[in-house]
Scaffold this motif. Sequence first.
Motif, PDB file in Angstrom:
ATOM      1  N   ASP A 139       0.851  -1.202   0.000  1.00  0.00           N
ATOM      2  CA  ASP A 139       0.000   0.000   0.000  1.00  0.00           C
ATOM      3  C   ASP A 139       0.883   1.247   0.000  1.00  0.00           C
ATOM      4  O   ASP A 139       1.258   1.767   1.059  1.00  0.00           O
ATOM      5  N   ASN A 168       2.032   5.298  -0.576  1.00  0.00           N
ATOM      6  CA  ASN A 168       1.372   6.505  -0.042  1.00  0.00           C
ATOM      7  C   ASN A 168       0.180   6.966  -0.875  1.00  0.00           C
ATOM      8  O   ASN A 168      -0.810   7.456  -0.342  1.00  0.00           O
ATOM      9  N   ASP A 169       0.297   6.823  -2.209  1.00  0.00           N
ATOM     10  CA  ASP A 169      -0.812   7.286  -3.067  1.00  0.00           C
ATOM     11  C   ASP A 169      -1.895   6.214  -3.252  1.00  0.00           C
ATOM     12  O   ASP A 169      -2.819   6.387  -4.030  1.00  0.00           O
ATOM     13  N   HIS A 170      -1.771   5.127  -2.539  1.00  0.00           N
ATOM     14  CA  HIS A 170      -2.715   3.990  -2.583  1.00  0.00           C
ATOM     15  C   HIS A 170      -2.952   3.517  -4.022  1.00  0.00           C
ATOM     16  O   HIS A 170      -4.056   3.121  -4.387  1.00  0.00           O
ATOM     17  N   SER A 171      -1.901   3.551  -4.828  1.00  0.00           N
ATOM     18  CA  SER A 171      -2.087   3.217  -6.251  1.00  0.00           C
ATOM     19  C   SER A 171      -2.370   1.738  -6.486  1.00  0.00           C
ATOM     20  O   SER A 171      -2.760   1.354  -7.591  1.00  0.00           O
ATOM     21  N   THR A 172      -2.182   0.901  -5.478  1.00  0.00           N
ATOM     22  CA  THR A 172      -2.547  -0.525  -5.650  1.00  0.00           C
ATOM     23  C   THR A 172      -4.052  -0.725  -5.420  1.00  0.00           C
ATOM     24  O   THR A 172      -4.572  -1.816  -5.610  1.00  0.00           O
ATOM     25  N   PHE A 173      -4.710   0.345  -4.976  1.00  0.00           N
ATOM     26  CA  PHE A 173      -6.172   0.290  -4.800  1.00  0.00           C
ATOM     27  C   PHE A 173      -6.822   1.045  -5.966  1.00  0.00           C
ATOM     28  O   PHE A 173      -6.771   2.272  -6.010  1.00  0.00           O
ATOM     29  N   ASP A 227       6.215   0.485   1.955  1.00  0.00           N
ATOM     30  CA  ASP A 227       4.948   0.242   1.251  1.00  0.00           C
ATOM     31  C   ASP A 227       4.374  -1.142   1.582  1.00  0.00           C
ATOM     32  O   ASP A 227       3.172  -1.369   1.440  1.00  0.00           O
ATOM     33  N   PHE A 266      -8.985   6.467   2.667  1.00  0.00           N
ATOM     34  CA  PHE A 266      -8.583   6.699   1.279  1.00  0.00           C
ATOM     35  C   PHE A 266      -9.412   7.875   0.755  1.00  0.00           C
ATOM     36  O   PHE A 266     -10.632   7.773   0.622  1.00  0.00           O
ATOM     37  N   TYR A 310      -8.268  -4.036  -4.703  1.00  0.00           N
ATOM     38  CA  TYR A 310      -6.842  -4.117  -4.358  1.00  0.00           C
ATOM     39  C   TYR A 310      -6.223  -5.150  -5.287  1.00  0.00           C
ATOM     40  O   TYR A 310      -6.669  -6.298  -5.329  1.00  0.00           O
TER      41      TYR A 310
END
Lengths: 327, 438
Positions: free
Chosen positions: A212, A214-219, A251, A265, A297
């Motif tokens: 995960d 900081n920019d939550h790009s895996t979500f 991360d 988020f 995710y």
Amino acid sequence: MNKKILIIIVAVILQCIALFYMCFQREYIVKTGDKIFIRTVPIDPRDLFRGYYVRLNYEISTLPENYAQINEAEEMRKSERKVYLTYETDSQNILSPLKLTLSKPKNERFIKGFTTYSWNEKNINLRYGIEKFFMQQGKSKILERGQQFEGIRIPLEMEARVGKENGILVLTGYRYAGVGIGLKNLKKEFPDSFVVNIKIANTYKEKISICDPNDHSTFLIQLDENNYYDKNKELKLVYTNTNAVEYKNEDLKVLEPESVYEFNFNLSLANYKFYRGKEEIKISDLKEWSERIKISYISPSLDKVSLLEHSDKLWQGTLTTESFSRE
Amino acid sequence: MNEKKHWEWLENKLTEWLSKGILDKDNAKNILLEKPTFKQEYSLLTKILISISALLFGLGVISFFAFNWSYMPKWLKISTLFTSFISLHVAGLIFDNKLNKKEMAEFFHLLGTFFFGANIMLIAQIYHIEEHAPNGVFLWSIGAIIMAYVLNSSPQFLIYGILTIIWQSMERHYDLPQFWTLLLTASIMLPFTFKKKHPFSVTITVITLFIVFSMQMSYFAIGITGNLFFLSVFCLGIGLLIRQFSSINLALPVERIGYILYFTTLFSFTFKEGVKEGLIVFSRNFYSTDVFLPYILSTFTLIIWVIYFFPLSTFPEKFKNMERKHIFIALIAFIFAVIIWSISNYNIKLVEKNDLKFVAMIGFNIIAFIHGLILLFQGTLTGKLLKSFTGCFLVVSIIFARFADYASDLLMRSFAFLIAGAFILFIAIKTSKIKSKI
């Protein structure tokens, strides 16, 4: 032995052959077919003659029309058309759909299904002949209730075998995913922006890690296309971050056995552009009940995190929340 | 009275005549030597009780296995089901051939057929099969019809009819008309009916085919009553042919169903909405099944009637000997319906849609009224109660229907009710008197 008795014996044998064929075809698939898991959402009832069962709805029961070729999509929106869904599986043998075709694929793994009527032009509805899972009376309740951990639903995955030549599916069992995702809309706490609280539960008896940044790009934010039927108001979504992603040690979040990882988020800050028809809108402008989204995710591939601490514990797979609207 | 009962009556009388001295012992003995040996048969009630008993046993077993005992291994379930299925038919064979107990043999074979169905459902349960549920019922029905042919069994034939109706009603959920199923069912049932030559099997066949046809027609939103009307005249023609080439007993079930259908649909055409829904649909595609189908039915109907009167030189004699001459009114109604259907569906610009509706309605009112009157007078004059009742019912229904459409005055309605009541009373007394004279 007289002729009449002989004819009766032949008639009974013919019926036995029909029954034996039913068993043999399925048993052959159970013994030789590829083992896969398919994600489901169970609902209840029972069959008068065949006892109690759990009715299953799969993630692949409704697929967006872009899974089909343009010239075949219209035919697939009609009822009872035989279709083939090619697929791949991840490290946990969970099925991911690739494409839908009307003709039998060559040199690809596929499952056979039939279309059911779809009122929504954007989607193709399908059934695969595995929509019922029969259980002893009373025991089906366990599946109906599903598995929850601290209020988070753990996805049910049906184990099935796929016939290599014909793509017929035979259900052989089930399991729970071990990892679940939950979501809470924080509209009251953050009235001016679109913030949600996301929880990931680890129900395994061992530690796992999830990625995960900081920019939550895996979500990833996804549209729930089941709900759009007005073409003028049709939503479109564009992911705007084109930079190559590099993950850092921090991360990878480690989840202890039977624990929950949670974070807020802010979807308003995510790298997306939303369009309603041709008009660009902010995500916080999604006011209508039918404008629904969901969050998935998607774990990064192992090669992208292999040098990081706790990468050996990385849980691989996809988790998707139920669809929700701003309101 | 059938021959067996006749002989029973004669045996009783012989005893009586011997005691009265009307007949001597030698004569009585000689008469009894003429008595044929009757095949051991059991009654319809026994057949029905056996069928119900087998059905209940079958349902009990299905429910027992449907419990889906989780601790029972798959192979044990399957082998138990297979063994039970085979054992039941073996028991049937033993009762039939070794013990000569026909009722028990029928019971075990029927139970075997129910077990065949149970096996299909429970194998589907074991392997969680939900591919196309109606196929399971279809397979079961094939098992039943095979046993019906092999055992020459009416109860097995009845099970086939019921399963076919269930199969078709399940298929109805899939929104795909399949007229081939009608041809398949007919080609499976008709040879058995022809071989059996029994009113029971004729009734099962006609009812099953009629329901299968109606289900196929229900896929289309229009023209259902029109097609049923054509079908009814077809049935009446078939009834005539059966009368000519076989027996009245076999013709009766076909004719009864035909008449019920004919009078119901004809009465519906006496209404503006009825004739519009049933026969008048403008600007349809000539080749669409729902428009084309009535022509297939009509052609078959005409062929049947032509066969009946072939060669045409025999027509006057056949007409003279016909028991039910009023059937020709049905033929006139049929030809009128075909004309209305053709004008409306193929956009023949002879009349406007509303005018055609009106003309058709008037036409069918006249035809139905005349048919009712003929039945009424024939029934009254010959003392046939069913004929009088049908005619009376049709005439009164038409009067009331038109009266309700066009008169709203309560006083007028009162007169109409009184006149209709007196009319029916007169018919009832007259028929009763003639019947008592006969």
